[in-house]
Design an enzyme around this catalytic site. Structure first.
Site, short mmCIF file in Angstrom:
data_model
loop_
_atom_site.label_atom_id
_atom_site.label_comp_id
_atom_site.label_asym_id
_atom_site.label_seq_id
_atom_site.Cartn_x
_atom_site.Cartn_y
_atom_site.Cartn_z
N GLU A 185 22.96 9.54 3.56
CA GLU A 185 23.58 9.45 4.79
C GLU A 185 25.16 9.89 4.71
O GLU A 185 25.93 9.02 5.29
CB GLU A 185 23.23 8.07 5.29
CG GLU A 185 22.10 7.97 5.45
CD GLU A 185 21.58 6.64 6.27
OE1 GLU A 185 22.34 5.79 6.44
OE2 GLU A 185 20.52 6.49 6.55
N GLU A 302 13.73 8.12 4.27
CA GLU A 302 13.94 6.84 4.92
C GLU A 302 13.16 6.53 6.45
O GLU A 302 13.70 7.67 7.16
CB GLU A 302 15.31 6.01 5.20
CG GLU A 302 16.02 5.78 3.82
CD GLU A 302 17.23 5.17 4.04
OE1 GLU A 302 17.48 4.57 5.15
OE2 GLU A 302 18.09 5.31 3.01
#
Length: 526
Positions: A185, A302
């Site tokens: 991320e 995810e």
């Protein structure tokens, strides 16, 4: 449960009538399939990968025990986790002259265990070892360093050395099956990355070069972004600069706002958008298709209903149907959908103090299986061949033994709306309302005797949180309470009966269903 002990005294027409209330005002639903009308191989992207918190947690005995059980019952192939390179894994330091020193003893212990239970690592390369870091910015209780390297060449050398070590220890043919994902991320700045997008692309380039220098066949990708970000930009950067890119990875969550809740203090609202999760996945696939690299694999490394480790929807029976609905909606868009995460042994916000706290896990810290767990264990019971089926909230499959499996559910988003947080709503006792009947018709069955196993997840059925509520939500569970909840929520069939299929080859039945029920019929040929 032995089949001969339950024979015919349980009738499916009567079973669980107190759980499946009838509502004649709801239009009946029909699921009609034919044993001989197939739709091809069943797509098992849902069990390609699952998440875990951080690598160091994988050295714990209870973590390993839970993963072994999850592997056996849900059969995830890969596992992805943060912190492989963080200081608590003791991977990197420098001597007094600034020369790198490498150590892989902790990683070896973890990866040897994964291989021993026939799982593979989805290798997330992060975070930055402090001795290699350009700054001291960290994230989480366990302080993962999120700054760029002070020396990109030393970063490349570390990744090359680590990849060479994997090759020596496990063999090139094994490592060819792995995935190497660069960072996590990086579009959430400064949370997960203090650099710019350009800095991330530089980090990616040096890591990819290190990996490919060991073996060009090894798979590397990214950008592992939050909110399905940077997909076209990553492809464009790699394409224009001739940098290896074997797959795209990104993330999505099913709540209305936010991407990062480092210490589990945010309030969240489950999105009312029917295309939440699936819309992002399908759009990412379109972005790839329309790019200069249209055949890239797509891995959602995810995904979950919510991005915070303190969201009681993760513990709620609503999650079971939610997971199935979102996986069904994504269709063939992704090569994998990695649920975040398999266990509440997860310490981003620090060790948790209560047995049910809205943790991400399919199992809680004590190994109690949540309703979400059974979505995956039931999916894993589906056979290798999918049957044609027009119903949008079910799968029908068969296996080579002549068995047939029908998994169906109702997903109803009962959340009251933006003015109420998940943290307030899903901690309550939430009885499910009646949704009418589902008419099941299976044609083309082989003549003969079957054992019909019926599985269910729903309100107060394989609903561990309901039992926790019944104990008045103690801050700690006794051993007896844990054993009681585990026994009651084992996932065993709620009913078993013997049936005979005649020469017509047809089985039909009506089953009452409530909001957010999940039901599986497993026809086992005798």
């Amino acid at each position: 449960m032995k089949h001969n002990t339950v024979i015919l005294y349980i009738s499916l027409l009567l079973f669980n009538s107190f759980l499946f209330g009838q509502n004649n005002n709801v239009e009946n639903r029909i699921i009609k399939v034919d044993y001989n009308k197939t739709a091809g191989n069943f797509n098992t992207m849902f069990k390609e990968c699952v998440g875990a918190g951080r690598a160091n947690e994988g050295l714990r005995a209870d973590w390993q025990q839970q993963l072994a059980i999850t592997k056996k019952e849900c059969d995830f192939k890969y596992i992805r986790m943060h912190g492989l390179l963080s200081d608590d894994m003791a991977v990197y330091r420098e001597d007094s002259k600034g020369n790198p020193e490498y150590n892989y003893q902790y990683i070896d212990a973890l990866y040897d265990f994964l291989i021993s239970i026939k799982m593979k690592p989805f290798v997330e390369l992060g975070f930055m070892p402090s001795a290699l870091a350009s700054g001291n910015q960290t994230i989480f209780w366990w302080k993962g360093n999120v700054t760029p390297p002070k020396d990109y060449k030393k970063w490349e050398d570390l990744i090359r050395n680590l990849t060479a070590h994997f090759t020596e220890r496990y063999g090139a043919e094994e490592v060819k099956t792995w995935y190497f994902e660069v960072w996590n991320e990086p579009n959430l700045t400064p949370g997960f990355w203090t650099g710019t997008q350009a800095d991330y692309f530089k980090l990616y380039e040096y890591a990819a070069r290190g990996i490919k220098s060991v073996n060009p066949a090894y798979k590397v990708g990214g950008p592992a972004t939050a909110g399905a970000g940077w997909v076209p930009e990553t492809i464009e950067f790699c394409s224009k600069n001739n940098i290896p890119l074997d797959f795209i990875s990104t993330h999505t969550y099913g709540v209305n706002q936010g991407y990062l809740d480092e210490f589990g203090t945010s309030g969240t609202v489950l999105s009312k958008d029917e295309s939440s999760i699936s819309g992002d996945v399908i759009n990412s696939r379109k972005q790839i298709t329309n790019s200069a690299m249209p055949k890239l694999e797509l891995h959602y490394t995810e995904w979950s209903s919510s991005y915070t480790p303190s969201d009681p929807i993760h513990d709620s029976y609503h999650s079971a149907a939610y997971i199935l609905q979102k996986l069904k909606q994504t269709g063939n868009a992704a090569n994998s959908m990695s649920y975040w995460v398999f266990t509440d042994i997860f310490e981003e916000a620090g060790p948790r103090f209560t047995p049910f706290h809205g943790g991400f896990g399919l199992l809680n810290t004590q190994g109690i299986k949540k309703p979400a767990y059974f979505s995956y264990s039931l999916l894993n019971k589906l056979g290798a061949t999918e049957l044609q089926n027009k119903d949008t909230s079910s799968w029908a499959c068969k296996n080579s033994q002549g068995d047939v499996q029908l998994l169906f559910w109702d997903f109803t988003n009962t959340h009251p709306g933006d003015k109420v947080w998940n943290q307030t709503y899903y901690i309550q006792d939430l009885p499910s309302k009646e949704k009418g009947k589902v008419k099941i018709e299976v044609d083309g069955l082989q003549k003969g005797k079957y054992v019909l196993e019926i599985y269910k997840v729903g309100y107060k059925v394989n609903d561990a949180y309901a039992d926790y509520l019944a104990f008045n939500k103690p801050s700690q569970l006794t051993k007896q309470q844990v054993d009681s909840i585990k026994t009651k929520n084992s996932g065993a069939p709620i009913a078993v009966e013997k049936i005979t299929v005649d020469t017509k080859g047809t089985f039909s039945r009506e089953i009452k269903i409530n909001e957010n029920d999940v039901v599986m019929l497993n026809f086992v040929k005798q």
